[in-house]
Design a protein around this motif. Structure first.
Motif, PDB file in Angstrom:
ATOM      1  N   GLN A 107     -16.991   7.986  -5.321  1.00  0.00           N
ATOM      2  CA  GLN A 107     -16.264   7.203  -4.565  1.00  0.00           C
ATOM      3  C   GLN A 107     -15.026   7.835  -3.877  1.00  0.00           C
ATOM      4  O   GLN A 107     -14.083   7.329  -2.872  1.00  0.00           O
ATOM      5  CB  GLN A 107     -15.642   5.990  -5.293  1.00  0.00           C
ATOM      6  CG  GLN A 107     -16.620   5.108  -5.800  1.00  0.00           C
ATOM      7  CD  GLN A 107     -16.223   4.088  -6.882  1.00  0.00           C
ATOM      8  OE1 GLN A 107     -15.242   4.556  -7.829  1.00  0.00           O
ATOM      9  NE2 GLN A 107     -16.758   2.742  -6.790  1.00  0.00           N
ATOM     10  N   ALA A 127       0.700  -1.181  -0.055  1.00  0.00           N
ATOM     11  CA  ALA A 127       0.098  -0.219  -0.156  1.00  0.00           C
ATOM     12  C   ALA A 127       0.765   1.229  -0.055  1.00  0.00           C
ATOM     13  O   ALA A 127       0.356   2.546  -0.452  1.00  0.00           O
ATOM     14  CB  ALA A 127      -0.878   0.003   1.429  1.00  0.00           C
ATOM     15  N   VAL A 146     -14.593   5.376  -1.065  1.00  0.00           N
ATOM     16  CA  VAL A 146     -13.398   4.789  -1.220  1.00  0.00           C
ATOM     17  C   VAL A 146     -12.281   5.598  -0.535  1.00  0.00           C
ATOM     18  O   VAL A 146     -11.623   5.175   0.364  1.00  0.00           O
ATOM     19  CB  VAL A 146     -12.864   4.134  -2.554  1.00  0.00           C
ATOM     20  CG1 VAL A 146     -11.480   3.459  -2.541  1.00  0.00           C
ATOM     21  CG2 VAL A 146     -13.978   3.176  -3.101  1.00  0.00           C
ATOM     22  N   CYS A 205      -7.442  15.214  -3.435  1.00  0.00           N
ATOM     23  CA  CYS A 205      -8.716  14.558  -3.620  1.00  0.00           C
ATOM     24  C   CYS A 205      -9.759  15.432  -3.201  1.00  0.00           C
ATOM     25  O   CYS A 205     -10.708  15.551  -3.711  1.00  0.00           O
ATOM     26  CB  CYS A 205      -8.721  13.354  -2.633  1.00  0.00           C
ATOM     27  SG  CYS A 205     -10.284  12.427  -2.415  1.00  0.00           S
ATOM     28  N   SER A 226     -12.115   8.522  -5.496  1.00  0.00           N
ATOM     29  CA  SER A 226     -10.952   7.929  -5.449  1.00  0.00           C
ATOM     30  C   SER A 226     -10.363   8.199  -6.918  1.00  0.00           C
ATOM     31  O   SER A 226     -10.993   8.366  -8.060  1.00  0.00           O
ATOM     32  CB  SER A 226     -11.083   6.412  -5.493  1.00  0.00           C
ATOM     33  OG  SER A 226     -12.301   6.233  -6.480  1.00  0.00           O
ATOM     34  N   HIS A 242      -8.035   7.347 -10.332  1.00  0.00           N
ATOM     35  CA  HIS A 242      -7.668   6.425 -11.124  1.00  0.00           C
ATOM     36  C   HIS A 242      -6.932   6.685 -12.320  1.00  0.00           C
ATOM     37  O   HIS A 242      -6.978   7.785 -13.116  1.00  0.00           O
ATOM     38  CB  HIS A 242      -9.116   5.344 -11.693  1.00  0.00           C
ATOM     39  CG  HIS A 242      -9.717   5.071 -10.398  1.00  0.00           C
ATOM     40  ND1 HIS A 242      -9.646   3.880  -9.771  1.00  0.00           N
ATOM     41  CD2 HIS A 242     -10.925   5.765  -9.799  1.00  0.00           C
ATOM     42  CE1 HIS A 242     -10.329   3.618  -8.800  1.00  0.00           C
ATOM     43  NE2 HIS A 242     -11.104   4.956  -8.765  1.00  0.00           N
ATOM     44  N   VAL A 252      -8.723   8.144  -0.439  1.00  0.00           N
ATOM     45  CA  VAL A 252      -7.473   7.823  -0.704  1.00  0.00           C
ATOM     46  C   VAL A 252      -6.952   6.483   0.066  1.00  0.00           C
ATOM     47  O   VAL A 252      -7.185   6.771   1.452  1.00  0.00           O
ATOM     48  CB  VAL A 252      -6.415   9.048  -0.523  1.00  0.00           C
ATOM     49  CG1 VAL A 252      -5.111   8.415  -0.646  1.00  0.00           C
ATOM     50  CG2 VAL A 252      -6.890  10.133  -1.446  1.00  0.00           C
ATOM     51  N   ARG A 253      -6.552   5.600  -0.426  1.00  0.00           N
ATOM     52  CA  ARG A 253      -6.173   4.487   0.325  1.00  0.00           C
ATOM     53  C   ARG A 253      -4.534   4.597   0.648  1.00  0.00           C
ATOM     54  O   ARG A 253      -3.680   4.729  -0.189  1.00  0.00           O
ATOM     55  CB  ARG A 253      -6.300   3.125  -0.232  1.00  0.00           C
ATOM     56  CG  ARG A 253      -7.679   2.641  -0.546  1.00  0.00           C
ATOM     57  CD  ARG A 253      -8.075   1.464  -1.316  1.00  0.00           C
ATOM     58  NE  ARG A 253      -9.466   1.174  -1.081  1.00  0.00           N
ATOM     59  CZ  ARG A 253      -9.825   0.232  -1.915  1.00  0.00           C
ATOM     60  NH1 ARG A 253      -9.242  -0.514  -2.823  1.00  0.00           N
ATOM     61  NH2 ARG A 253     -11.246  -0.235  -1.750  1.00  0.00           N
ATOM     62  N   TYR A 254      -4.290   4.408   1.925  1.00  0.00           N
ATOM     63  CA  TYR A 254      -2.786   4.544   2.326  1.00  0.00           C
ATOM     64  C   TYR A 254      -2.398   3.513   3.503  1.00  0.00           C
ATOM     65  O   TYR A 254      -3.630   3.414   4.177  1.00  0.00           O
ATOM     66  CB  TYR A 254      -2.342   5.925   2.502  1.00  0.00           C
ATOM     67  CG  TYR A 254      -3.067   6.637   3.493  1.00  0.00           C
ATOM     68  CD1 TYR A 254      -2.587   6.679   4.865  1.00  0.00           C
ATOM     69  CD2 TYR A 254      -4.330   7.568   3.287  1.00  0.00           C
ATOM     70  CE1 TYR A 254      -3.429   7.527   5.799  1.00  0.00           C
ATOM     71  CE2 TYR A 254      -4.853   8.145   4.145  1.00  0.00           C
ATOM     72  CZ  TYR A 254      -4.578   7.974   5.481  1.00  0.00           C
ATOM     73  OH  TYR A 254      -5.145   8.948   6.494  1.00  0.00           O
ATOM     74  N   ARG A 255      -1.125   3.550   4.031  1.00  0.00           N
ATOM     75  CA  ARG A 255      -0.825   2.931   5.255  1.00  0.00           C
ATOM     76  C   ARG A 255      -0.533   4.184   6.203  1.00  0.00           C
ATOM     77  O   ARG A 255       0.085   4.944   5.740  1.00  0.00           O
ATOM     78  CB  ARG A 255       0.262   1.818   4.831  1.00  0.00           C
ATOM     79  CG  ARG A 255       0.602   1.284   6.268  1.00  0.00           C
ATOM     80  CD  ARG A 255       1.762   0.025   5.724  1.00  0.00           C
ATOM     81  NE  ARG A 255       2.478  -0.191   7.023  1.00  0.00           N
ATOM     82  CZ  ARG A 255       2.045  -1.208   7.803  1.00  0.00           C
ATOM     83  NH1 ARG A 255       0.858  -1.770   7.586  1.00  0.00           N
ATOM     84  NH2 ARG A 255       2.865  -1.753   8.822  1.00  0.00           N
ATOM     85  N   ASP A 256      -0.710   3.993   7.248  1.00  0.00           N
ATOM     86  CA  ASP A 256      -0.759   5.276   8.394  1.00  0.00           C
ATOM     87  C   ASP A 256       0.810   5.257   8.485  1.00  0.00           C
ATOM     88  O   ASP A 256       1.590   4.284   8.719  1.00  0.00           O
ATOM     89  CB  ASP A 256      -1.055   4.652   9.648  1.00  0.00           C
ATOM     90  CG  ASP A 256      -1.012   5.980  10.693  1.00  0.00           C
ATOM     91  OD1 ASP A 256      -0.042   6.874  10.479  1.00  0.00           O
ATOM     92  OD2 ASP A 256      -1.697   5.912  11.877  1.00  0.00           O
TER      93      ASP A 256
END
Length: 586
Positions: free
Chosen positions: A318, A265, A390, A437, A320, A322, A392-396
């Protein structure tokens, strides 16, 4: 100072060092042009004569923009040591780029694509000349800046290279541990006797490890304690990798190996590029040389990526972003299917806005005729159906932040500082993604609300036309009633009854239209309120100082890291180091 008849360099200007040679930054005595000189040491002359001459012959044979050029072969004046005079790459190597804390979690998408293009082009030239490199790694991929400000990467260090056709094998072992094919690793690192012969696909394994390293900032196969400290487990991970897996990590001593079939991620590549890259990595990071792709398929699949164009899409509901990788000749139908694969929004539910207006996509329109999008100016996708958020997907980043130890250790403290700066860079990247975003959401909502207002005005205009028509009909109905009142008999009475029914229905339509107008006016008022709120939120977003605060913090962290690096390279007595590093900790 050292020299050859035409070049001069200082012993301190070392660019790189290996078992058989050192590379220095040098200058042409007449023109002052900067070059790189590779000076071979005494150990190199212990090799067979044909091995000594191989690198000279290889470089003379090669001529490509993605391979470091050979200018001359000379000798030093006194010791008569062989010297290769080569093109100087002023920006170091890909390894230097990856060691920059800004790339601690991998290269940006644009830079990764440049690496991909350059390495593939350079390797294609090698294969066209029947050469296997045998030591592909980030340290052997040099970088310089082109006139357009973009990086250019070039393969170098052909000391281990040799001529080999696709169907030929070799038995000698070269390479660097972490990037070495498992069969070669078994013999060269573990020193286990085996009779295996190696083909050209060993370069593909090294390329796979290099690409993974460039995409993520870390190696794909990591035993507990690291590859250099736990060699048996390193070999176990690479040889027992399940089909399709592209990484394996052992997080605890004697623990199980955690396999990964996706890029992490923290990787900065888009889902669109990841989807293209992962199958390539899975098929070239294959220990069984019989199952590994050949170069023909590798070149076909990588070229397929490089020949695609990118369409940026932002899914409004969403929230998000792409990136759709598509061939320029593909039509809208193919594009809508590609969007569906990433967003799960059915093609017939997809509606697009671009720069404030509805964007109609003809089913037969080819992708090269689409509007030109960027990450900050994408096609905005609106779904006809409700969609789940959805974001912004991220790892802390806090999970990646290093642990500080109380005792002072110059090397450990420098490494910790570097990790902290890398995490700060990742935090900045995530913050910028979140802010982008937010801006795309507010802008997209503004467009949708504005479009609805325009639609309301259009409906009101149609309503005015309908009212005018109804007025004409009512006048006609009155005239008709007067006419029929003069008609006697049962037929006239029946006709009047029917006209009265028409009059009632027309009156009901008038009332409905009037109510519709009131509803539209109310709706317009609501939209005006929403637009005012959106303007307010966009203004607040522009005034947000979080990015500048992170940037300021990062600058301070970089200064501290710079101090640690200076302390590491200028080691003094332990007491002096403690005194100096105490300031850095503050």
């Amino acid at each position: 100072m050292q020299s050859t008849p035409n070049y001069l360099w200082h012993a301190e200007d070392v660019l790189g060092q290996g078992a058989t040679a050192c590379v220095y930054k040098a200058r042409n005595k007449k023109s002052g042009e900067l070059v790189a000189v590779k000076v071979f040491n005494n150990a190199s002359y212990l090799r067979p004569q044909e091995v000594q001459m191989r690198e000279f012959e290889m470089l003379r044979k090669l001529n490509h923009k993605n391979i470091v050029k050979l200018f001359a072969v000379e000798e030093t004046g006194t010791s008569k040591q062989k010297v290769l005079v080569m093109e100087y790459c002023s920006s170091g190597s890909l390894l230097n780029v990856l060691e920059d804390p800004a790339n601690a979690f991998g290269l940006s998408e644009s830079e990764f694509l440049i690496v991909l293009q350059c390495v593939v082009a350079g390797m294609n030239h090698l294969r066209e000349n029947g050469i296997v490199h045998r030591d592909i790694k980030p340290g052997n991929i040099m970088r310089l800046m082109g006139e357009d400000g973009q990086s250019i990467y070039k393969l170098t260090d052909f000391g281990a290279a040799r001529e080999l056709d696709d169907d030929e094998k070799f038995v000698s072992v070269y390479g660097t541990e972490e990037y070495l094919h498992p069969d070669m690793y078994e013999r060269a690192v573990l020193r286990k006797p085996q009779q295996k012969a190696y083909g050209v696909t060993v370069d593909l394994w090294s390329i796979g490890v290099t690409f993974y390293h460039a995409a993520t900032g870390s190696l794909p196969f990591i035993p507990f304690g690291g590859p250099r400290r736990n060699k048996e487990i390193m070999y176990k991970i690479t040889t027992e990798k399940p089909p399709g897996a592209i990484a394996g990590v052992q997080k605890q001593e004697n623990g199980t190996i955690e396999w990964s079939y996706e890029l992490p991620a923290t990787c900065r590549l888009s889902a669109g590029l990841k989807g293209q890259l992962i199958p390539i990595l899975a098929n070239i990071l294959e220990a069984d040389q019989e199952k590994c792709w050949g170069f023909d398929q590798f070149f076909a699949e990588t070229s397929d990526i490089l020949h695609r164009i990118v369409v940026d899409v932002f899914s409004l509901q969403q929230a998000s972003s792409h990136r759709i990788y598509i061939h320029s000749h593909n039509t809208t139908t193919k594009f809508l299917d590609a969007v569906f694969k990433q967003t799960n929004i059915a093609p017939h539910h997809q509606e697009y806005f671009f720069e404030g207006h509805l964007y109609e996509l003809d089913p037969n329109l080819q992708a090269h005729n689409f509007c030109k999008t960027t990450e900050n100016n994408p096609l905005t996708l609106l779904s006809a159906e409700p969609e789940d958020l959805v974001g912004v997907r991220y790892r802390d980043p806090a999970l990646e932040y290093p642990k500080f130890v109380p005792k002072v250790d110059v090397v450990a403290d420098c490494s910790t500082a570097k990790s902290a700066v890398g995490t700060a860079h990742q935090t900045l990247w995530i913050a910028r993604s979140l802010l982008r975003c937010q801006e795309l959401m507010l802008r997209g909502l503004h467009w949708v609300a504005g479009n609805l207002k325009t639609e309301c005005l259009r409906i009101l205009e149609q309503r005015r036309g309908a009212v005018s028509l109804l007025t004409c009909l009512q006048l006609t109905e009155v005239k008709t009633c007067v006419l029929y009142e003069t008609v006697s008999g049962e037929g006239g009475t029946l006709a009047l009854r029917e006209l009265n029914e028409v009059k009632t229905r027309l009156q009901a339509v008038v009332e409905d239209l009037s109510q519709c107008s009131h509803d539209i006016f109310d709706y317009q008022g609501t939209l005006d309120g929403i637009l005012a709120e959106l303007v307010k939120h966009r203004q607040q977003a522009h005034e947000d100082k979080s990015i500048r605060q992170i940037e300021y913090c990062l600058e301070k962290m970089q200064l501290i890291h710079k101090q640690f690096k200076k302390a590491r390279t200028c080691l003094r007595s332990p007491a002096q180091n403690r005194g100096r590093l105490g300031v850095c900790h503050f």
